[in-house]
Design a protein around this motif. Structure first.
Motif, PDB file in Angstrom:
ATOM      1  N   GLU A 115     -32.148  26.561   2.857  1.00  9.10           N
ATOM      2  CA  GLU A 115     -32.251  25.428   3.741  1.00  9.10           C
ATOM      3  C   GLU A 115     -31.706  24.217   2.957  1.00  9.10           C
ATOM      4  OE1 GLU A 115     -36.257  24.926   4.990  1.00  9.10           O
ATOM      5  OE2 GLU A 115     -36.337  26.831   6.362  1.00  9.10           O
TER       6      GLU A 115
ATOM      7  N   PHE B  11     -34.329  37.872   5.646  1.00  8.03           N
ATOM      8  CA  PHE B  11     -35.061  37.117   6.512  1.00  8.03           C
ATOM      9  C   PHE B  11     -34.785  35.588   5.923  1.00  8.03           C
ATOM     10  CE2 PHE B  11     -37.062  40.539   8.592  1.00  8.03           C
ATOM     11  CZ  PHE B  11     -37.547  39.954   9.889  1.00  8.03           C
TER      12      PHE B  11
ATOM     13  N   ALA C 191     -24.901  35.000   7.981  1.00  6.55           N
ATOM     14  CA  ALA C 191     -26.144  34.502   9.010  1.00  6.55           C
ATOM     15  C   ALA C 191     -25.713  34.880  10.326  1.00  6.55           C
ATOM     16  CB  ALA C 191     -26.474  33.296   8.688  1.00  6.55           C
TER      17      ALA C 191
ATOM     18  N   GLY D  46     -35.516  31.067   0.411  1.00  4.27           N
ATOM     19  CA  GLY D  46     -35.484  30.625   1.839  1.00  4.27           C
ATOM     20  C   GLY D  46     -35.485  29.097   1.728  1.00  4.27           C
TER      21      GLY D  46
ATOM     22  N   LYS E 180     -31.332  34.365   6.485  1.00  2.00           N
ATOM     23  CA  LYS E 180     -31.070  33.993   7.938  1.00  2.00           C
ATOM     24  C   LYS E 180     -31.797  32.936   8.204  1.00  2.00           C
ATOM     25  CE  LYS E 180     -29.951  34.794  12.345  1.00  2.00           C
ATOM     26  NZ  LYS E 180     -28.515  34.229  12.864  1.00  2.00           N
ATOM     27  N   GLY E 181     -33.164  32.776   8.135  1.00  2.00           N
ATOM     28  CA  GLY E 181     -34.128  31.765   8.765  1.00  2.00           C
ATOM     29  C   GLY E 181     -34.721  30.511   7.836  1.00  2.00           C
TER      30      GLY E 181
ATOM     31  N   ARG F 128     -31.165  38.800  14.882  1.00 13.24           N
ATOM     32  CA  ARG F 128     -32.725  39.079  14.935  1.00 13.24           C
ATOM     33  C   ARG F 128     -33.036  40.133  15.241  1.00 13.24           C
ATOM     34  NH1 ARG F 128     -35.428  33.637  17.699  1.00 13.24           N
ATOM     35  NH2 ARG F 128     -34.404  32.038  16.826  1.00 13.24           N
TER      36      ARG F 128
ATOM     37  N   ARG G  88     -39.786  29.667   6.442  1.00 12.26           N
ATOM     38  CA  ARG G  88     -40.739  30.297   7.118  1.00 12.26           C
ATOM     39  C   ARG G  88     -40.532  31.490   7.703  1.00 12.26           C
ATOM     40  NH1 ARG G  88     -39.198  25.129   8.141  1.00 12.26           N
ATOM     41  NH2 ARG G  88     -40.785  23.482   8.095  1.00 12.26           N
ATOM     42  N   TRP G  89     -39.247  32.117   7.876  1.00 12.78           N
ATOM     43  CA  TRP G  89     -38.869  33.468   8.076  1.00 12.78           C
ATOM     44  C   TRP G  89     -39.405  34.534   7.074  1.00 12.78           C
ATOM     45  CZ3 TRP G  89     -34.453  34.679  11.795  1.00 12.78           C
ATOM     46  CH2 TRP G  89     -34.441  33.794  12.852  1.00 12.78           C
TER      47      TRP G  89
END
Length: 402
Positions: free
Chosen positions: A169, A119, A69, A165, A122-123, A74, A126-127
């Motif tokens: 998290e 995405f 990450a 994603g 990494k995020g 970005r 939500r990303w």
């Protein structure tokens, strides 16, 4: 010898990033293979060839970017998604309309999913939702209408990326919790170790100064009173106030990292008898086997220190004239050391009371040491009949255990 630092890195993200890198390479080759098999159907094949050349170079050149990450910035994500979306929009220019209307693949094909998954890793979800929505919109523009297969593929990518994603998290939160738990455990063990060492040295001296000062009187009594106050303050500090430097990772993107200090391993086992011999004297009898009683060096030292703490308790509570006996037994699977005295014994409930007052002699200097070695310490005391402390240490204890 200098101590060496051991770094324990625990991350479920790293395998996911490695899988993503492999996925990008394989899907890039798959997309190029689709182009090669359908080359004759392209109305403008040079557009497809140019795009695949860019895709090939971009995929291989950016492999270092999808290692973690931290390296996946970005700007890279935005550029990577742009490459995927551009390929989708170029599909109507390179391919014929009949193939597109019949559900033919876009130029990047399933390589696009790798960009969306980056995405997600990494995020979080939500990303992932934002990236997959952009891909869905461009796919609908490329097809010109919401065909069944297009909607199916869009929903599949959208749901899969959001799910991944969300899992990432949750994994990050779990790793932070684990790192904090290990940090607390390390702090507790360090506090107990310091408490044992302080009890074996500083607290014993302060207690002796307090007793002797009270006996001598005069200015010595005042010195003894001050020593007693400092003893109480130090016991309070040791009991609950010592916290080590944080061991949380400096690079959170790399996963939960806990730094632990590992003592250098000494070569070979050690004869416990050599460590216990200095305790023998006019009022301390030592009975030991004729053969060496071998234990790993750190374990032997800790066991000997526990015996010393037990003898200190004899002198302190039973008096200087009390006699003590040390018995060493070398069993097949463990070493047993028994310390017995002829003192007045310990009143029932006194140990629990002492521990509640912050007096950690038995709790830390004896039981704490044996617990860290995977052994046990049993104390039997009958008022008027002395006290017996039985210390057991397994022979297979690891030398570096703390």
């Amino acid at each position: 010898m200098p101590r060496r630092e051991r770094v324990m890195r625990m991350s479920v993200e790293l395998p996911l990033w490695r899988a993503l890198a492999g996925y990008r390479v394989l899907t890039m080759l798959y997309a190029i293979g689709l182009c090669a098999t359908a080359y004759s159907h392209f109305v403008r094949p040079w557009i497809a060839v140019a795009y695949y050349a860019v895709l090939f170079v971009w995929t291989l050149a950016t492999l270092p970017r999808v290692r973690s990450a931290a390296s996946c910035t970005r700007r890279f994500l935005a550029a990577d998604l742009t490459v995927a979306l551009t390929g989708i929009l170029l599909t109507p220019l390179a391919d014929n309309h009949e193939r597109i209307a019949g559900g033919g693949p876009t130029l990047p094909s399933i390589w696009t999913a790798g960009s969306v998954l980056a995405f997600a890793l990494k995020g979080g979800w939500r990303w992932a939702a934002a990236a997959s929505t952009a891909v869905a919109a461009v796919n609908l523009v490329e097809r010109g209408r919401p065909a069944r297969d297009t909607v199916h593929n869009v929903i599949l990518v959208w749901v899969a990326s959001i799910a991944i994603g969300y899992v990432v998290e949750v994994a990050r939160a779990s790793e932070r919790t684990l790192a904090r738990a290990l940090e607390i455990e390390a702090a507790t063990r360090e506090r107990e170790r310091l408490a044992r060492d302080i009890h074996d040295s500083v607290l014993q001296v302060l207690a002796m100064v307090q007793r002797r000062g009270a006996v001598i009187g005069g200015e010595a009594a005042e010195l003894g009173r001050l020593a007693g106050e400092q003893e109480v303050a130090l016991r309070t500090l040791v009991s609950g106030g010592l916290l080590p430097v944080s061991r949380v990772s400096e690079d959170a993107a790399a996963g939960a990292v806990v730094r632990a200090v590992e003592e250098p391993d000494d070569d070979g086992p050690m004869d416990l008898r050599a460590l216990l011999a200095p305790y023998a004297g006019a009022r301390v009898s030592l009975a030991e086997p004729g053969a060496p009683v071998e234990l790993p060096r750190p374990a032997a030292r800790e066991l000997a220190a526990a015996v010393g703490a037990a003898l200190d308790n004899v002198r302190r509570h039973a008096g200087e004239q009390a006699r003590a006996w040390i018995l060493v037994e070398d069993e097949p699977d463990e070493v047993v050391v028994t310390v017995r005295d002829d003192g007045p014994g310990i009143p029932e409930g006194r140990l629990a009371q002492a521990e509640g007052e912050g007096r950690l002699g038995v709790a830390q200097s004896i039981r704490g040491r044996l617990r860290d070695l995977g052994g046990s310490a049993e104390l039997v005391s009958v008022p008027g009949q002395g006290t017996e402390v039985e210390l057991k240490v397994p022979k297979n204890v690891k030398a570096g255990r703390r």
